[in-house]
Design a protein around this motif. Structure first.
Motif, PDB file in Angstrom:
ATOM      1  N   LYS A 291      -1.665  -2.529   4.996  1.00 36.56           N
ATOM      2  CA  LYS A 291      -2.242  -2.817   3.684  1.00 36.56           C
ATOM      3  C   LYS A 291      -1.714  -4.132   3.116  1.00 36.56           C
ATOM      4  O   LYS A 291      -0.578  -4.510   3.364  1.00 36.56           O
TER       5      LYS A 291
ATOM      6  N   PHE B 200      -0.467  -6.233  -0.256  1.00 38.38           N
ATOM      7  CA  PHE B 200       0.333  -5.799  -1.400  1.00 38.38           C
ATOM      8  C   PHE B 200      -0.569  -5.222  -2.491  1.00 38.38           C
ATOM      9  O   PHE B 200      -0.250  -4.195  -3.097  1.00 38.38           O
TER      10      PHE B 200
ATOM     11  N   TYR C  62      -1.555  -1.719  -1.697  1.00 37.42           N
ATOM     12  CA  TYR C  62      -0.433  -0.834  -1.990  1.00 37.42           C
ATOM     13  C   TYR C  62      -0.306  -0.619  -3.501  1.00 37.42           C
ATOM     14  O   TYR C  62      -0.161   0.504  -3.972  1.00 37.42           O
ATOM     15  N   LEU C  63      -0.356  -1.724  -4.246  1.00 41.06           N
ATOM     16  CA  LEU C  63      -0.164  -1.644  -5.692  1.00 41.06           C
ATOM     17  C   LEU C  63      -1.197  -0.730  -6.345  1.00 41.06           C
ATOM     18  O   LEU C  63      -0.872   0.017  -7.271  1.00 41.06           O
TER      19      LEU C  63
ATOM     20  N   HIS D 170      -0.010 -10.742   1.777  1.00 40.30           N
ATOM     21  CA  HIS D 170       1.122  -9.922   2.204  1.00 40.30           C
ATOM     22  C   HIS D 170       2.427 -10.657   1.908  1.00 40.30           C
ATOM     23  O   HIS D 170       3.498 -10.130   2.168  1.00 40.30           O
TER      24      HIS D 170
ATOM     25  N   TYR E 147       6.698  -1.643  -1.345  1.00 39.47           N
ATOM     26  CA  TYR E 147       5.610  -2.016  -0.442  1.00 39.47           C
ATOM     27  C   TYR E 147       6.145  -2.267   0.965  1.00 39.47           C
ATOM     28  O   TYR E 147       5.598  -1.750   1.944  1.00 39.47           O
TER      29      TYR E 147
ATOM     30  N   THR F 229       7.015   0.957   2.713  1.00 39.50           N
ATOM     31  CA  THR F 229       5.851   1.697   3.208  1.00 39.50           C
ATOM     32  C   THR F 229       5.259   1.020   4.429  1.00 39.50           C
ATOM     33  O   THR F 229       4.786   1.695   5.333  1.00 39.50           O
ATOM     34  N   GLN F 230       5.304  -0.308   4.477  1.00 41.39           N
ATOM     35  CA  GLN F 230       4.784  -1.035   5.639  1.00 41.39           C
ATOM     36  C   GLN F 230       5.669  -0.793   6.848  1.00 41.39           C
ATOM     37  O   GLN F 230       5.173  -0.666   7.953  1.00 41.39           O
TER      38      GLN F 230
END
Length: 77
Positions: free
Chosen positions: A3, A5, A8-9, A39, A68, A71-72
């Protein structure tokens, strides 16, 4: 690559929340020039320094970007 950023946000967006990251996400949602495909920390940080008047502190962005990245990292494993 996972994803962006912004993607994700948007998972943190909650109009009924008073949490700083949720408020940041809500404001970014309404920011039509937010770099949605990025990213890159430096690109996002520079953008927010110049255009993120809705962000009361860059610490909020830093915390959101750390989350973020975490999670990545879990997606890449």
């Amino acid at each position: 690559m996972g994803k962006t950023f912004y993607e994700y946000l948007m998972t943190q967006r909650d109009p009924n929340s008073s949490e700083p990251i949720a408020n940041f996400a809500q404001a970014a949602f309404f920011d039509s020039t937010f770099p949605k495909q990025s990213h890159d920390y430096a690109e996002l940080s520079n953008y927010l320094e110049l255009n993120g008047s809705y962000l009361p502190s860059m610490d909020i962005f830093d915390a959101a970007f750390r989350n973020y990245q975490e999670t990545q990292g879990s997606i890449m494993k």
